[in-house]
Write a protein that holds these residues in place. Structure first.
Motif, PDB file in Angstrom:
ATOM      1  N   VAL A   3      -4.848  -5.048  61.737  1.00 20.18           N
ATOM      2  CA  VAL A   3      -5.977  -4.979  60.604  1.00 20.18           C
ATOM      3  C   VAL A   3      -7.230  -6.255  61.189  1.00 20.18           C
ATOM      4  CG1 VAL A   3      -7.170  -4.000  58.605  1.00 20.18           C
ATOM      5  CG2 VAL A   3      -4.684  -3.503  59.329  1.00 20.18           C
ATOM      6  N   ARG A  54      -3.837   1.727  49.071  1.00 23.54           N
ATOM      7  CA  ARG A  54      -3.805   0.263  49.913  1.00 23.54           C
ATOM      8  C   ARG A  54      -4.764   0.239  50.656  1.00 23.54           C
ATOM      9  NH1 ARG A  54      -3.908  -4.822  48.511  1.00 23.54           N
ATOM     10  NH2 ARG A  54      -2.551  -6.468  49.593  1.00 23.54           N
TER      11      ARG A  54
ATOM     12  N   TYR B 433     -10.379 -13.525  49.485  1.00 24.48           N
ATOM     13  CA  TYR B 433      -8.807 -13.256  50.172  1.00 24.48           C
ATOM     14  C   TYR B 433      -7.497 -14.157  50.037  1.00 24.48           C
ATOM     15  CZ  TYR B 433     -11.597 -10.898  53.858  1.00 24.48           C
ATOM     16  OH  TYR B 433     -12.679 -10.253  54.556  1.00 24.48           O
ATOM     17  N   ILE B 454      -9.395  -9.747  40.272  1.00 21.09           N
ATOM     18  CA  ILE B 454      -9.227  -8.771  41.271  1.00 21.09           C
ATOM     19  C   ILE B 454     -10.003  -7.490  40.535  1.00 21.09           C
ATOM     20  CG2 ILE B 454      -7.236  -7.149  42.275  1.00 21.09           C
ATOM     21  CD1 ILE B 454      -5.294  -9.421  41.052  1.00 21.09           C
ATOM     22  N   LEU B 460      -9.575  -9.578  47.429  1.00 19.20           N
ATOM     23  CA  LEU B 460      -8.505  -9.268  48.126  1.00 19.20           C
ATOM     24  C   LEU B 460      -7.273  -9.518  48.557  1.00 19.20           C
ATOM     25  CD1 LEU B 460      -7.637  -6.335  49.134  1.00 19.20           C
ATOM     26  CD2 LEU B 460      -8.572  -7.153  51.212  1.00 19.20           C
ATOM     27  N   TYR B 461      -6.396  -9.073  47.177  1.00 24.28           N
ATOM     28  CA  TYR B 461      -5.401 -10.357  47.003  1.00 24.28           C
ATOM     29  C   TYR B 461      -4.543  -9.339  48.306  1.00 24.28           C
ATOM     30  CZ  TYR B 461      -5.860 -12.515  43.134  1.00 24.28           C
ATOM     31  OH  TYR B 461      -5.665 -14.360  42.161  1.00 24.28           O
ATOM     32  N   ILE B 462      -3.909 -10.252  49.426  1.00 20.48           N
ATOM     33  CA  ILE B 462      -2.823  -9.555  50.422  1.00 20.48           C
ATOM     34  C   ILE B 462      -1.439 -10.417  49.955  1.00 20.48           C
ATOM     35  CG2 ILE B 462      -2.907  -9.659  52.579  1.00 20.48           C
ATOM     36  CD1 ILE B 462      -5.553 -10.312  52.698  1.00 20.48           C
ATOM     37  N   ARG B 463      -0.471  -9.046  50.142  1.00 19.59           N
ATOM     38  CA  ARG B 463       0.904  -9.288  50.069  1.00 19.59           C
ATOM     39  C   ARG B 463       1.654  -9.757  51.184  1.00 19.59           C
ATOM     40  NH1 ARG B 463       5.880 -10.207  50.008  1.00 19.59           N
ATOM     41  NH2 ARG B 463       7.168 -10.853  48.647  1.00 19.59           N
ATOM     42  N   ASP B 482       0.608  -8.064  55.482  1.00 17.78           N
ATOM     43  CA  ASP B 482       0.630  -7.348  54.416  1.00 17.78           C
ATOM     44  C   ASP B 482       1.692  -6.423  53.924  1.00 17.78           C
ATOM     45  OD1 ASP B 482      -0.806  -6.326  51.288  1.00 17.78           O
ATOM     46  OD2 ASP B 482      -0.792  -4.469  52.218  1.00 17.78           O
ATOM     47  N   LEU B 484       2.326  -4.623  51.660  1.00 13.62           N
ATOM     48  CA  LEU B 484       2.716  -3.622  51.064  1.00 13.62           C
ATOM     49  C   LEU B 484       1.987  -2.571  51.834  1.00 13.62           C
ATOM     50  CD1 LEU B 484       1.096  -4.950  47.680  1.00 13.62           C
ATOM     51  CD2 LEU B 484       2.763  -4.388  48.267  1.00 13.62           C
ATOM     52  N   SER B 485       1.730  -2.425  52.885  1.00 15.55           N
ATOM     53  CA  SER B 485       1.327  -1.066  53.848  1.00 15.55           C
ATOM     54  C   SER B 485       1.630  -1.328  55.141  1.00 15.55           C
ATOM     55  CB  SER B 485      -0.458  -1.686  53.967  1.00 15.55           C
ATOM     56  OG  SER B 485      -0.460  -2.235  54.059  1.00 15.55           O
ATOM     57  N   LYS B 487       0.546  -4.168  57.138  1.00 18.30           N
ATOM     58  CA  LYS B 487      -0.611  -4.139  58.828  1.00 18.30           C
ATOM     59  C   LYS B 487      -0.498  -5.768  58.153  1.00 18.30           C
ATOM     60  CE  LYS B 487      -2.107   0.120  57.886  1.00 18.30           C
ATOM     61  NZ  LYS B 487      -1.512   0.700  59.000  1.00 18.30           N
ATOM     62  N   THR B 488      -0.787  -5.929  59.914  1.00 17.34           N
ATOM     63  CA  THR B 488      -0.742  -7.185  60.534  1.00 17.34           C
ATOM     64  C   THR B 488      -2.495  -7.617  59.779  1.00 17.34           C
ATOM     65  OG1 THR B 488       0.958  -8.012  61.810  1.00 17.34           O
ATOM     66  CG2 THR B 488      -1.026  -8.939  62.542  1.00 17.34           C
ATOM     67  N   ILE B 489      -2.478  -8.506  59.259  1.00 12.54           N
ATOM     68  CA  ILE B 489      -3.476  -8.982  58.938  1.00 12.54           C
ATOM     69  C   ILE B 489      -4.494 -10.438  59.550  1.00 12.54           C
ATOM     70  CG2 ILE B 489      -5.346  -9.383  56.825  1.00 12.54           C
ATOM     71  CD1 ILE B 489      -3.918  -6.492  56.566  1.00 12.54           C
ATOM     72  N   VAL B 490      -5.020 -10.215  60.517  1.00 13.55           N
ATOM     73  CA  VAL B 490      -6.324 -10.960  60.491  1.00 13.55           C
ATOM     74  C   VAL B 490      -7.370 -11.299  59.993  1.00 13.55           C
ATOM     75  CG1 VAL B 490      -7.118 -12.205  63.136  1.00 13.55           C
ATOM     76  CG2 VAL B 490      -5.148 -10.798  62.771  1.00 13.55           C
ATOM     77  N   ILE B 491      -7.735 -12.397  59.406  1.00 13.80           N
ATOM     78  CA  ILE B 491      -9.530 -12.433  59.234  1.00 13.80           C
ATOM     79  C   ILE B 491      -9.950 -14.202  60.007  1.00 13.80           C
ATOM     80  CG2 ILE B 491     -10.468 -13.625  56.700  1.00 13.80           C
ATOM     81  CD1 ILE B 491      -7.868 -12.240  55.483  1.00 13.80           C
TER      82      ILE B 491
END
Lengths: 135, 655
Positions: A3, A54, B433, B454, B460-463, B482, B484-485, B487-491
Motif C-alpha cells: 500500500v 483500518r 505518519y 491521532i 496516522l499511526y501504523i503498527r 501494518d 493490524l491490516s 499490509k506492507t506500507i510504502v511511504i
C-alpha cells in the motif's frame, strides 16, 4: 500487496463522504477489535469489521466495497454500543452501503433474469439484487 | 583482640511464619530437638516472631537475664535481622549477640515437598548458628562525623532540582557539569508533553534560581577526576577545564563571539546550527561565560588571530590558562549525569536512506525550537523546503534485544506524539505518519495526549517496525508493515524522524568506577533496591537521580531528584553516622606484612605500617566484604563475629 500511502491517497473524496454520512471519527479507532469480537455475523464476513475501519484510515475504500462485509452487517449496533472510542461502526457500514449504491452500477439486469427464477424469486430480493449484488 | 568468652546460655526463638515455615518444618520436633542441644537455655516458638507480640516474647526473654546469646530461626537476615537487633537493644542486650538462622528461604521454601528432610535441615541450620553465636562478641558501632556539603554531578533538570532542594534546606551544594552551562538536555527541547509548554520557558527560571542561590557553587566545564573517602567524608578532585577565558572578568557580553572568524557546527544545536570557536552554548546560559574551543580556535591551530582578545573590553581572554584540579570535601554525592541517544549509524537497514533529512528526535527538537537554527520554522535541512509527508519511527534501537538494546526508552511514544502535533501546528496541510510497536502512554494525561494527536491532528499511526529506508530522488522511501491490516506500507517521505533509544551519557562507566557504584547490564546506574531504595546506590552516601539510573521523562526525573535530595538530607541530618562494626581485623602476631590484603581491598581500607611491617585496617572504610580474609596466606586477617573458629565449630556441628 503493498500500500502506497501519501496525503493524496488519504485525502479521498469517498472517505470524506463516509465521515459526512456516518458522523463518525474514523481516526479515533485504535484497533482494539472489540467490534469484531462482539459482532454476531462477523464469521460470515470476508473481512472483519475492525479491518473495515483500518482500511478506511488508509483510504483503501475500494478494498472494502468489493467484500461482502457491508452486506452481511445486520445493523444490530452491538459494535457501536460497545466501542470504547465512540466510533459508530454500524453507521459507517450504512455509509459504505450508500456509497456503493450511489455508484449506480446494475449488477443484475431484470431482462436477463431467467423466467423460472422470476417466478420463484421474491420481489424484494430481486430489487435488492440489482445493486447490492455481492458476488 | 581477646578471645570472646563462650556463651553457653543461648535463647532460641522459632518462628512459624504463619504456614510459610510451619506447614513444612515440624516445629514441635525442632523445638524438642534443639532444647536438648548443649548451651540452649531457653526455647520458644511463636506464629510470627516479627509481630509486636512476638517481639514482646523476645524482649522479655532478653530482660530475664537468663540468656546471653540469641538465635532467631526465621526468614532471611536481610529481612528481620535489624528488627531483632533493635529489639535486643531495647531490652538491654548487645545487638551483635543476636543471630538469625534462615529456615525459610534456605529450608522450608526450597524443600516444600520433603517435609521430613526439611525438618532435619532446619535442626542442622539452627545447630550451626547456635555454634556460631556461642563465640559472638559484643560489638559497638563505629561513629563518624559527616561533612555537611553535597556534590551533584550533572546539571541537567535532575541535578539542578537536587541541588535546589538541598541548597534550599541550607546545605552547601556543589553543582558540577562538563558543559560550560547548566541546563542539560532539557534546554535543547522545544516544547514539553503533555502540556506543550515551552521547555526553555519553564527551565530558564530554574536555571537562574540555581545561579542566584547562595548555597550552590556552580562548577561547570569541569569533570570528576578522583573520588576518595567514604560516606560523610568524601574527598573529590575536580578537573576544571581550561576555558581560556577568565570567568571572573567575563560578563558574557558576546563581543568576542561576534568578532570570532571561525564558525563550526554547534553541539547544542545537534550540529544543524552553527557556533563560533569562542562561544556560549545558548543565549540563556548559566553561568553566562564564554569558552574557547581549542580544537577549532584559529590561534590554537595556526598561532594567529587573537581577535577575541583584542575585542574583549574586559581583558578576560587568557590563552595561557591551564586546566586545574580543585579539591572539595563533601558528605554525600548525587549522580545525575543524564542520557545520550543511541547512534543512528548503528541501524544498518536504515542507512541507505540517511541524508540530512533523516533526523533523530533531539535534532528535530532543535528544528522545532523557536530559539533553534531556523527560529522554529519547520524546513528540511537539505533544501529548506517544507516537508509535506513526514514519517516518525519509534523504538529505533529500543526493544530490540537481538540487535540493539533490550529495554523500552520510555519517553519516545510521548515525544513522538508531541512532535507530530507540533509538526501539524506548523504545517497544517502536511501528513505525519508514526510507525509504532505499542503506545506506552502511562502517565497523567499522557494517553489523552496521544489520542488527541491521532483524532484531532489526523496523525496516522501504523503498527509495525520499519524494515528499511532508501533514497529515491529527493525523497526517503520508508518501507514498513501494518500488522493490524496485514499490509506492507510504502511511504515516500520528505523527512524522517527517528526516535532513537536512550543510553546513559558517555563516560558513565569511568565515573561509576571512580565512585565505586555499579552499573547494570545496559550501562545505567544500579539503584540499591528497585522498589524500596530507588535513589540510593550500594555505596553509602552516593545517590542517583534522573536518566543516569534509567530512561524517564521530566516529570519522573524531577520527582526522583526530590527523592534523592531528601535521602541526602536525611543522611546529613545526623551529627554522626554509625558504621557497622562487622569489619576485618588483623592478628598482628600472625601478620607477616606481605601486603597482599592491601592490594585486594576495594575500599582502600587496609594500609601497611612500614615500620612494624603489619597491615592495619581502617574500620570506617572497611565494608566487611571479606576479600582480605581469603587472601591472607597466614590467617591473620579475620572478620569480627565471622571468625575461622566460628566457621569450624559450625561445620563440626553439621558433620
Amino acid at each position: 500487496m503493498n500500500v502506497q500511502l501519501s496525503s493524496e491517497e488519504l485525502d479521498n473524496e469517498d472517505i470524506d463522504k463516509i465521515i459526512e454520512i456516518s458522523g463518525a471519527n474514523l481516526f479515533a479507532c485504535y484497533q482494539c477489535g472489540k467490534c469484531t469480537a462482539g459482532c454476531p455475523t462477523s464469521e460470515f464476513m470476508d473481512i472483519p469489521p475492525h479491518e473495515v475501519i483500518r482500511l478506511l484510515q488508509f483510504g483503501q475504500i475500494e478494498e472494502i466495497l468489493c467484500k461482502n462485509t457491508l452486506w452481511i452487517c445486520a445493523s444490530c449496533i452491538t459494535c457501536a454500543v460497545r466501542c470504547p472510542k465512540g466510533v459508530d461502526l454500524s453507521k459507517i457500514m450504512e455509509a459504505l452501503r450508500q456509497i456503493f449504491l450511489r455508484k449506480n452500477v446494475n449488477y443484475v439486469h431484470p431482462n436477463e433474469v431467467p423466467n423460472e427464477e422470476l417466478q420463484t424469486l421474491p420481489q424484494i430480493a430481486l430489487i435488492a439484487n440489482f445493486r447490492k449484488f455481492t458476488h | 583482640m581477646k578471645n570472646p568468652e563462650h556463651m553457653n546460655r543461648i535463647g532460641v526463638f522459632v518462628c512459624h511464619c504463619g504456614i510459610n515455615i510451619a506447614s513444612i518444618v515440624d516445629i514441635e520436633a525442632v523445638t524438642k530437638e534443639i532444647s536438648k542441644y548443649p548451651g540452649v537455655e531457653f526455647i520458644k516458638d511463636y506464629q510470627y516472631m516479627c509481630s509486636e507480640p512476638g517481639q514482646m516474647i523476645f524482649k522479655e526473654a532478653c530482660r530475664s537475664g537468663q540468656i546471653d546469646g540469641i538465635v532467631v530461626a526465621s526468614c532471611s537476615p536481610t529481612l528481620h535481622e535489624t528488627t531483632f537487633r533493635r529489639a535486643s537493644i531495647e531490652a538491654g542486650m548487645n545487638p551483635y549477640r543476636v543471630e538469625i538462622a534462615n529456615i525459610r528461604e534456605q529450608c522450608s521454601w526450597v524443600h516444600h515437598d520433603e517435609e521430613e528432610k526439611a525438618t532435619e535441615k532446619a535442626i542442622d541450620i539452627m545447630k550451626s548458628v547456635i555454634e556460631r553465636s556461642r563465640r559472638n562478641e559484643s560489638l559497638t558501632e563505629v561513629s563518624l562525623q559527616t561533612i555537611k556539603k553535597v556534590l551533584v554531578i550533572g546539571a541537567g533538570i535532575s541535578g539542578m532540582q537536587v541541588a535546589l532542594n538541598i541548597a534550599n534546606s541550607g546545605v552547601e551544594t556543589f553543582l558540577l557539569d562538563r558543559q560550560p552551562s547548566i541546563g542539560g538536555r532539557m534546554a535543547q527541547l522545544s516544547e514539553t508533553f503533555p502540556t506543550l509548554d515551552c521547555s526553555q520557558c519553564i527551565l530558564t527560571p530554574r536555571m537562574v534560581e540555581v545561579g542566584q542561590n547562595k548555597n550552590i557553587t556552580l562548577m561547570t566545564y569541569s569533570e570528576v577526576e578522583e573520588v576518595s573517602g567514604y560516606v560523610g567524608n568524601f574527598n573529590v578532585k575536580i578537573r576544571r577545564k581550561a576555558a581560556y577565558v577568565d570567568w571572573d572578568k567575563c560578563t558574557g557580553c558576546g563581543i568576542c563571539y561576534q568578532k570570532c572568524p571561525k564558525t563550526v557546527p554547534s553541539e547544542f544545536e545537534q550540529l544543524i546550527g552553527k557556533r563560533k570557536a569562542i562561544y556560549t552554548p545558548f543565549p540563556q546560559a548559566v553561568p553566562n561565560k564564554v569558552v574557547i574551543d581549542n580544537n577549532n580556535c584559529l590561534y590554537f591551530k595556526t598561532g594567529k588571530c587573537r581577535l577575541c582578545e583584542k575585542a574583549c573590553p574586559l581583558g578576560a581572554i587568557d590563552f595561557e590558562q591551564k586546566e586545574r584540579i580543585e579539591e572539595i570535601e563533601v558528605g554525600a554525592i548525587v549522580v545525575a549525569t543524564g542520557y545520550d541517544l543511541y547512534e543512528k549509524e548503528k541501524i544498518e537497514e536504515y542507512k541507505m536512506g540517511y541524508c540530512e533529512d533523516v533526523l533523530d528526535g533531539l535534532t528535530f527538537e532543535r528544528l522545532l525550537s523557536s530559539s533553534g537554527p531556523t527560529q522554529g520554522k519547520l524546513v528540511r535541512p537539505s533544501d529548506g523546503t517544507v516537508p509535506k509527508e513526514i514519517v516518525f519511527i519509534q523504538c529505533v534501537g529500543s526493544r530490540d534485544p537481538d540487535n540493539h538494546l533490550p529495554y523500552c526508552s520510555r519517553i519516545c511514544c510521548m515525544y513522538t506524539a508531541k512532535h507530530t502535533m507540533l509538526y501539524k501546528h506548523r504545517v497544517p496541510d502536511g501528513q505525519p505518519y508514526v510507525f509504532y510497536m505499542d503506545i506506552r502512554s502511562g502517565g497523567k494525561n499522557y494517553e489523552e495526549f496521544v489520542q488527541r494527536a491521532i483524532e484531532e491532528d489526523n496523525v496516522l499511526y501504523i503498527r509495525g517496525r520499519v524494515a528499511r529506508l532508501y533514497r529515491e530522488d529527493d525523497k526517503v522511501v520508508v518501507v514498513g508493515a501494518d500488522t493490524l491490516s496485514g499490509k506492507t506500507i510504502v511511504i515516500r517521505a520528505d523527512m524522517v524522524v527517528l526516535a532513537m533509544a536512550m543510553r546513559p551519557s558517555g563516560g558513565i562507566e569511568e565515573l561509576s568506577k571512580k565512585l565505586k557504584i555499579q552499573v547494570d547490564g545496559n550501562g545505567f546506574l544500579s539503584e540499591a533496591h528497585p522498589k524500596l531504595r530507588p535513589v540510593e546506590t550500594l555505596t553509602q552516601g552516593v545517590f542517583v537521580a534522573g536518566c543516569a539510573q534509567a530512561p524517564k521523562d521530566i516529570t519522573d526525573t524531577v520527582s526522583q531528584a526530590g527523592a534523592a535530595a531528601s535521602k541526602v538530607l536525611e543522611l546529613l541530618s545526623n551529627e554522626k553516622l554509625l558504621h557497622d562494626p562487622i569489619t576485618s581485623w588483623i592478628d598482628e602476631e600472625l601478620c607477616a606484612g606481605c601486603g597482599q590484603c592491601v592490594s585486594q581491598c576495594s575500599y582502600n581500607a587496609i594500609q601497611l605500617d612500614e615500620k612494624k611491617r603489619k597491615a592495619f585496617i581502617n574500620e570506617i572504610l572497611c565494608q566487611g566484604c571479606g576479600a582480605c580474609i581469603v587472601t591472607c596466606p597466614s590467617g591473620a586477617a579475620q572478620q569480627k563475629n565471622f571468625t575461622i573458629k566460628q566457621y569450624y565449630s559450625m561445620i563440626e556441628s553439621l558433620v
